[in-house]
Structure formats: C-alpha cells, structure tokens
Design an enzyme around this catalytic site. Structure first.
Site, PDB file in Angstrom:
ATOM      1  N   HIS A  63       3.039 -43.271 -24.591  1.00  0.00           N
ATOM      2  CA  HIS A  63       2.125 -44.349 -24.210  1.00  0.00           C
ATOM      3  C   HIS A  63       0.648 -43.975 -24.290  1.00  0.00           C
ATOM      4  O   HIS A  63       0.272 -42.830 -24.053  1.00  0.00           O
ATOM      5  CB  HIS A  63       2.401 -44.774 -22.765  1.00  0.00           C
ATOM      6  CG  HIS A  63       3.769 -45.352 -22.548  1.00  0.00           C
ATOM      7  ND1 HIS A  63       4.313 -45.513 -21.299  1.00  0.00           N
ATOM      8  CD2 HIS A  63       4.691 -45.809 -23.415  1.00  0.00           C
ATOM      9  CE1 HIS A  63       5.519 -46.047 -21.416  1.00  0.00           C
ATOM     10  NE2 HIS A  63       5.778 -46.221 -22.690  1.00  0.00           N
ATOM     11  N   TYR A 133       0.120 -40.151 -11.304  1.00  0.00           N
ATOM     12  CA  TYR A 133      -0.922 -40.276 -12.329  1.00  0.00           C
ATOM     13  C   TYR A 133      -2.252 -40.683 -11.719  1.00  0.00           C
ATOM     14  O   TYR A 133      -2.282 -41.486 -10.783  1.00  0.00           O
ATOM     15  CB  TYR A 133      -0.616 -41.434 -13.290  1.00  0.00           C
ATOM     16  CG  TYR A 133       0.659 -41.393 -14.046  1.00  0.00           C
ATOM     17  CD1 TYR A 133       1.883 -41.653 -13.420  1.00  0.00           C
ATOM     18  CD2 TYR A 133       0.658 -41.156 -15.410  1.00  0.00           C
ATOM     19  CE1 TYR A 133       3.060 -41.637 -14.147  1.00  0.00           C
ATOM     20  CE2 TYR A 133       1.840 -41.144 -16.134  1.00  0.00           C
ATOM     21  CZ  TYR A 133       3.029 -41.383 -15.496  1.00  0.00           C
ATOM     22  OH  TYR A 133       4.194 -41.372 -16.210  1.00  0.00           O
TER      23      TYR A 133
HETATM   24  C1  LIG Z   1       1.527 -48.623 -16.697  1.00  0.00           C
HETATM   25  C2  LIG Z   1       1.557 -49.908 -15.847  1.00  0.00           C
HETATM   26  C3  LIG Z   1       2.688 -50.688 -15.801  1.00  0.00           C
HETATM   27  N1  LIG Z   1       2.696 -51.832 -15.053  1.00  0.00           N
HETATM   28  C4  LIG Z   1       3.911 -52.640 -14.994  1.00  0.00           C
HETATM   29  C5  LIG Z   1       4.384 -53.143 -16.347  1.00  0.00           C
HETATM   30  C6  LIG Z   1       5.892 -53.179 -16.175  1.00  0.00           C
HETATM   31  O1  LIG Z   1       6.295 -54.398 -15.569  1.00  0.00           O
HETATM   32  C7  LIG Z   1       6.175 -52.053 -15.200  1.00  0.00           C
HETATM   33  C8  LIG Z   1       6.668 -50.763 -15.870  1.00  0.00           C
HETATM   34  O2  LIG Z   1       5.747 -50.457 -16.909  1.00  0.00           O
HETATM   35  P1  LIG Z   1       6.097 -49.341 -17.985  1.00  0.00           P
HETATM   36  O3  LIG Z   1       7.488 -49.558 -18.467  1.00  0.00           O
HETATM   37  O4  LIG Z   1       4.996 -49.338 -19.003  1.00  0.00           O
HETATM   38  O5  LIG Z   1       6.056 -48.026 -17.078  1.00  0.00           O
HETATM   39  P2  LIG Z   1       6.075 -46.520 -17.576  1.00  0.00           P
HETATM   40  O6  LIG Z   1       6.993 -46.410 -18.742  1.00  0.00           O
HETATM   41  O7  LIG Z   1       6.339 -45.664 -16.429  1.00  0.00           O
HETATM   42  O8  LIG Z   1       4.582 -46.327 -18.085  1.00  0.00           O
HETATM   43  C9  LIG Z   1       3.950 -45.098 -17.929  1.00  0.00           C
HETATM   44  O9  LIG Z   1       4.519 -44.192 -18.876  1.00  0.00           O
HETATM   45  C10 LIG Z   1       3.923 -42.903 -18.912  1.00  0.00           C
HETATM   46  C11 LIG Z   1       4.569 -42.128 -20.024  1.00  0.00           C
HETATM   47  C12 LIG Z   1       2.451 -42.926 -18.931  1.00  0.00           C
HETATM   48  O10 LIG Z   1       1.765 -42.102 -19.564  1.00  0.00           O
HETATM   49  C13 LIG Z   1       1.805 -43.914 -18.025  1.00  0.00           C
HETATM   50  O11 LIG Z   1       0.409 -43.999 -18.235  1.00  0.00           O
HETATM   51  C14 LIG Z   1       2.454 -45.264 -18.149  1.00  0.00           C
HETATM   52  O12 LIG Z   1       2.209 -45.795 -19.455  1.00  0.00           O
HETATM   53  O13 LIG Z   1       4.965 -51.825 -14.494  1.00  0.00           O
HETATM   54  C15 LIG Z   1       1.602 -52.210 -14.320  1.00  0.00           C
HETATM   55  O14 LIG Z   1       1.607 -53.281 -13.636  1.00  0.00           O
HETATM   56  N2  LIG Z   1       0.475 -51.434 -14.351  1.00  0.00           N
HETATM   57  C16 LIG Z   1       0.425 -50.294 -15.085  1.00  0.00           C
HETATM   58  O15 LIG Z   1      -0.623 -49.563 -15.081  1.00  0.00           O
END
Ligand SMILES: Cc1cn([C@H]2C[C@H](O)[C@@H](COP(=O)(O)OP(=O)(O)O[C@H]3O[C@@H](C)C(=O)[C@@H](O)[C@H]3O)O2)c(=O)[nH]c1=O
Length: 180
Positions: A63, A133
């Site tokens: 990501h 994070y």
């Molecule tokens: C990253 C993020 C997700 N969300 C929401 C979107 C979705 O409904 C839920 C889960 O999102 P994700 O599946 O993207 O979560 P995740 O896969 O845990 O995303 C994370 O991965 C790692 C590897 C990183 O480096 C982080 O910065 C972030 O991108 O949370 C937010 O509301 N705010 C945020 O900042």
C-alpha cells in the site's frame, strides 16, 4: 538520543531501534520522541495514528497513497510477529523496483520508517499481530493505492495467504506506472 538507526538497501527506509526497559512487571518502551526522531533525520508532522490486528497468514499490502496525498509512515509491531516488506516505487531512485524486509515483533523493539514513494505490506506470522502506524497525511480514499503483493519478485514464506478482495486485485508491478 533515545533511538538508534539501522539503514536498509532502500535509501531513506530504515529501522528505528527502540529501548525496552524490562522489569518484573513487564516492560516499558517509548515509540515516539520528536528530538530523537530529528537526530535520525525524521522531521515529520504526524497527522494520523492507527493500528490493525491480523491473524496468522494474513498479508496486507502493498500500500501507498498517490500524490498529492503521498505520505511517510512509521510502523511497529506491538503484539505477535510480522515480516514487513517495503518496495521502492520512486522512479529516480537507485533501488527503484527493489524491496527490503524486516522482522518485527514485541520482542524486537524496533520500527520501520517508510519514506514517501515506497509501498508497504506485511505478513502476519503469529495468531494475533497488532501493527501500530503513524502517518504524515490523513487517509485519502481516492488516492489509497497498491501494487499486487506477489508481482515484484519477493517470495513470501506462506502457501495460501489471507488477503482482502482489494489487495488481490491491485495491478502487477510490471503493469504499474509509478506516480513517484
Ligand atoms: C488505511 C485506512 C483504512 N480505512 C478503512 C478502509 C477500509 O474500510 C478499512 C480497512 O482498510 P484496508 O483494507 O486498506 O486496511 P489495511 O490493509 O490494514 O491498510 C493498511 O495496510 C498497511 C500495509 C499499510 O501500510 C497501512 O498504511 C494501510 O494501508 O479501513 C480508513 O478508514 N482509514 C485508513 O487510513
């Protein structure tokens, strides 16, 4: 200076080594200290903090946020154990397209600093891995992007990883045009 630094082969991506103060109760560990960060060259204003919990075999990644909402992040593992992976997407970087890995766990008191222009992901190696994070720009859902986890040459030590639908649909690295 509270922290030490261990460089990686990706310029600007390094491990921050923390100090764990253990005693009969458990331990104390500081994860953020602005003057010590400055001595390591981290002069960032953090705008968000979050954590996630992952069961064993989960891969999250790879990501990043695209410009103008690109951000740096620092990640640490509070519980469990993970294999952290950083992929350089900066087209002018000598290590463009290369990746580096770090093992993080509550027993390894450290964090990984990930500069702007790099993709980040990890594999959970424990039944519950808590990842914490700090990032330098707020979440921008329209600029929240990724590269396919298994498309850039890294052999993940897992047979059938658990992935989100979104993570399984990202473009392969060779089909991806970097905005960085
Ligand atoms: C990253 C993020 C997700 N969300 C929401 C979107 C979705 O409904 C839920 C889960 O999102 P994700 O599946 O993207 O979560 P995740 O896969 O845990 O995303 C994370 O991965 C790692 C590897 C990183 O480096 C982080 O910065 C972030 O991108 O949370 C937010 O509301 N705010 C945020 O900042």
């Amino acid at each position: 200076m509270q922290f030490q630094k261990r460089d990686s082969k990706i310029e600007g991506c390094f491990e921050v080594l923390y100090k764990q103060h253990a005693d009969s109760r458990g331990f104390f560990m500081k994860t953020s200290h602005t003057p010590s960060f400055a001595e390591l060259g981290i002069n960032e204003t953090w705008t968000e903090e979050y954590f996630s919990s992952s069961i064993k075999g989960v891969i999250r990644g790879m990501h990043f946020q695209t410009p103008p909402f690109e951000h740096a992040k620092i990640v640490t593992c509070l519980t469990g154990r993970i294999l952290d992976v950083v992929l350089d997407l900066r087209s002018a970087s000598p290590s463009f397209g290369e990746y580096t890995t770090f093992e993080l766990s509550k027993d390894i008191p450290s964090a990984v600093f990930i500069p702007r222009g790099c993709a980040h992901g990890f594999l959970s190696l424990a039944d519950e891995s808590l990842m914490f994070y700090k990032v330098t720009s707020v979440h921008a859902p329209t600029h929240d992007a990724g590269v396919l986890w298994n498309s850039f040459g890294f052999k993940w030590p897992v047979e059938n990883p658990i992935l989100s639908e979104r993570d399984s649909r990202f473009a392969r690295f060779e089909d991806f045009t970097s905005p960085f």
